[in-house]
Design a protein around this motif. Structure first.
Motif, PDB file in Angstrom:
ATOM      1  N   SER A  67      13.128 -10.364 -11.052  1.00  0.00           N
ATOM      2  CA  SER A  67      12.152 -10.279 -12.046  1.00  0.00           C
ATOM      3  C   SER A  67      11.003  -9.403 -11.511  1.00  0.00           C
ATOM      4  O   SER A  67      10.293  -8.895 -12.680  1.00  0.00           O
ATOM      5  N   VAL A  68      10.700  -9.067 -10.300  1.00  0.00           N
ATOM      6  CA  VAL A  68       9.875  -8.377  -9.997  1.00  0.00           C
ATOM      7  C   VAL A  68      10.186  -6.960 -10.373  1.00  0.00           C
ATOM      8  O   VAL A  68       9.520  -6.045 -10.879  1.00  0.00           O
ATOM      9  N   LEU A  69      11.405  -6.536 -10.351  1.00  0.00           N
ATOM     10  CA  LEU A  69      12.020  -5.199 -10.838  1.00  0.00           C
ATOM     11  C   LEU A  69      11.571  -4.971 -12.464  1.00  0.00           C
ATOM     12  O   LEU A  69      11.106  -4.140 -13.028  1.00  0.00           O
ATOM     13  N   TRP A 102       0.531 -12.933 -14.075  1.00  0.00           N
ATOM     14  CA  TRP A 102       0.480 -11.465 -14.137  1.00  0.00           C
ATOM     15  C   TRP A 102       1.673 -10.982 -14.925  1.00  0.00           C
ATOM     16  O   TRP A 102       1.373 -10.173 -15.833  1.00  0.00           O
ATOM     17  N   TYR A 103       2.686 -11.456 -15.010  1.00  0.00           N
ATOM     18  CA  TYR A 103       3.776 -11.107 -15.874  1.00  0.00           C
ATOM     19  C   TYR A 103       3.280 -11.455 -17.171  1.00  0.00           C
ATOM     20  O   TYR A 103       3.704 -10.634 -18.070  1.00  0.00           O
ATOM     21  N   LEU A 104       2.766 -12.751 -17.502  1.00  0.00           N
ATOM     22  CA  LEU A 104       2.428 -12.882 -18.967  1.00  0.00           C
ATOM     23  C   LEU A 104       1.396 -12.097 -19.116  1.00  0.00           C
ATOM     24  O   LEU A 104       1.059 -11.576 -20.392  1.00  0.00           O
ATOM     25  N   GLU A 105       0.267 -11.773 -18.531  1.00  0.00           N
ATOM     26  CA  GLU A 105      -0.876 -11.046 -18.901  1.00  0.00           C
ATOM     27  C   GLU A 105      -0.416  -9.637 -19.115  1.00  0.00           C
ATOM     28  O   GLU A 105      -0.903  -9.029 -20.177  1.00  0.00           O
ATOM     29  N   LEU A 284       5.716  -3.753   0.929  1.00  0.00           N
ATOM     30  CA  LEU A 284       5.877  -3.230  -0.353  1.00  0.00           C
ATOM     31  C   LEU A 284       5.647  -3.980  -1.467  1.00  0.00           C
ATOM     32  O   LEU A 284       5.183  -3.781  -2.703  1.00  0.00           O
ATOM     33  N   LYS A 285       5.667  -5.387  -1.547  1.00  0.00           N
ATOM     34  CA  LYS A 285       5.567  -6.409  -2.390  1.00  0.00           C
ATOM     35  C   LYS A 285       4.020  -6.667  -2.771  1.00  0.00           C
ATOM     36  O   LYS A 285       3.729  -6.562  -3.887  1.00  0.00           O
ATOM     37  N   LYS A 286       3.007  -6.386  -1.570  1.00  0.00           N
ATOM     38  CA  LYS A 286       1.725  -6.581  -1.953  1.00  0.00           C
ATOM     39  C   LYS A 286       1.275  -5.277  -2.308  1.00  0.00           C
ATOM     40  O   LYS A 286       0.232  -5.087  -3.156  1.00  0.00           O
ATOM     41  N   ALA A 287       1.807  -4.145  -2.048  1.00  0.00           N
ATOM     42  CA  ALA A 287       1.542  -2.939  -2.596  1.00  0.00           C
ATOM     43  C   ALA A 287       1.759  -2.790  -3.958  1.00  0.00           C
ATOM     44  O   ALA A 287       0.812  -2.417  -4.756  1.00  0.00           O
ATOM     45  N   SER A 288       2.893  -3.047  -4.430  1.00  0.00           N
ATOM     46  CA  SER A 288       3.143  -3.116  -5.546  1.00  0.00           C
ATOM     47  C   SER A 288       2.218  -4.227  -6.612  1.00  0.00           C
ATOM     48  O   SER A 288       1.596  -3.801  -7.659  1.00  0.00           O
ATOM     49  N   GLU A 289       1.870  -5.477  -5.956  1.00  0.00           N
ATOM     50  CA  GLU A 289       0.921  -6.367  -6.472  1.00  0.00           C
ATOM     51  C   GLU A 289      -0.511  -5.821  -6.959  1.00  0.00           C
ATOM     52  O   GLU A 289      -0.859  -5.971  -7.989  1.00  0.00           O
ATOM     53  N   TYR A 290      -0.870  -4.896  -5.957  1.00  0.00           N
ATOM     54  CA  TYR A 290      -2.258  -4.315  -6.158  1.00  0.00           C
ATOM     55  C   TYR A 290      -2.198  -3.241  -7.070  1.00  0.00           C
ATOM     56  O   TYR A 290      -2.909  -2.983  -7.826  1.00  0.00           O
ATOM     57  N   SER A 291      -0.980  -2.256  -6.916  1.00  0.00           N
ATOM     58  CA  SER A 291      -0.960  -1.128  -7.743  1.00  0.00           C
ATOM     59  C   SER A 291      -0.725  -1.380  -9.305  1.00  0.00           C
ATOM     60  O   SER A 291      -1.293  -0.802 -10.073  1.00  0.00           O
ATOM     61  N   ASN A 292      -0.043  -2.911  -9.539  1.00  0.00           N
ATOM     62  CA  ASN A 292       0.200  -3.100 -10.900  1.00  0.00           C
ATOM     63  C   ASN A 292      -1.359  -3.481 -11.397  1.00  0.00           C
ATOM     64  O   ASN A 292      -1.510  -3.538 -12.749  1.00  0.00           O
TER      65      ASN A 292
END
Length: 298
Positions: A67-69, A102-105, A284-292
């Motif tokens: 689901s992250v992808l 965040w997925y729903l938002e 990378l997961k936290k980097a992606s979280e903040y990038s999003n």
């Protein structure tokens, strides 16, 4: 203000509880997956969205049910204004993990662009579920859709939190006006002699020149003199990351978010710096979280 902070942070806490640590996240996947994911994030960061999507799709061949992808692809296509593609992947992410705030938002953001509603996908998403409704209330509140938020609150169990949120929404409706956004450029013109602005002007020059060695002591001094100014906390955290004090910089930047409310431009700067810091740490997961969380300019 306290309740506003709680509303912002509770979804983050819920998401954090569901997510694994970055170490476990990376351990689950092959070197090929990690390299592709890292490359995708880098391309997205420099707005090379076609290349980012290509790399995320290669990751998806290795992990088709991740689901992250799906969320990353939705975000990438949204930034590239390819809303039809973004909608499909956003729906897939929420379908796989319907309780991720965040997925729903992000799905709601895309549906709004498409002129669509969540009801149209009731066969795929459990829109009657109370946990999902609770997230949706917070999303409506953040978007100032107060009437929709109130209507949905009536369908949720009574609790102290829901009652306080209801009161906040009703207060906002009574005011009948959106929050005032500060005009920073005008503010700089009228208070150019203010020592706070003096610090800010010197700091901005050093940041623009990437002179983090000189920035670090200046920003630290500004934070000590004006501890409630979030911009100075951002500058100090940015300087720490720029001088390879990654963990210290991340700690300062995440603390700075507690002091930022309506300044979306500053939030974007903090999110960008945090994404850079976590990328340098290999998380990378936290980097992606903040990038999003970075909002594109309209």
């Amino acid at each position: 203000m306290i309740w506003a902070v709680l509303i912002l942070w509770i979804p983050l806490c819920a998401t954090a509880q569901e997510e694994e640590s970055a170490e476990f996240f990376l351990e689950e996947y092959t070197d090929e997956f990690q390299n592709l994911f890292f490359e995708a994030l880098k391309h997205k960061g420099i707005q090379n969205y076609d290349r980012a999507a290509e790399k995320f799709l290669e990751c998806k061949k290795l992990e088709p049910d991740n689901s992250v992808l799906d969320h990353e692809l939705a975000r990438t296509y949204y930034l590239d204004k390819k809303y039809n593609l973004a909608e499909g992947y956003a729906l897939s992410a929420v379908e796989k993990n319907p309780y991720n705030y965040w997925y729903l938002e992000h799905l709601m953001r895309i549906l709004e662009k498409q002129g669509n509603t969540l009801d149209a996908f009731s066969d795929r998403i459990p829109i009657a579920d109370q946990a999902l409704k609770s997230n949706l209330v917070r999303i409506y509140y953040q978007k100032a859709k107060y009437e929709d938020a109130l209507q949905l609150l009536e369908e949720l169990p009574k609790s102290d939190f829901n009652q306080n949120l209801k009161q906040k929404i009703q207060d906002s409706l009574k005011k009948g006006a959106p929050p005032v956004v500060r005009n920073e450029s005008k503010r700089e013109d009228t208070v150019s002699e203010n020592p706070v602005m003096g610090y800010k002007n010197r700091i901005e020059k050093l940041i623009s020149n990437s002179d983090y060695g000189a920035l670090r002591p200046l920003a630290k001094e500004a934070v000590e003199r004006y501890p409630l100014q979030p911009y100075f906390k951002y500058a100090y955290g940015r300087a720490l990351i720029g001088t390879e004090k990654l963990k210290e910089g991340i700690e300062v930047l995440e603390a700075a978010l507690d002091f930022v409310f309506e300044d979306n431009a500053l939030k974007n700067k903090i999110y960008t710096a945090l994404a850079e810091g976590y990328t340098a740490l290999g998380n990378l997961k936290k980097a992606s979280e903040y990038s999003n969380k970075i909002e594109p300019r309209s």
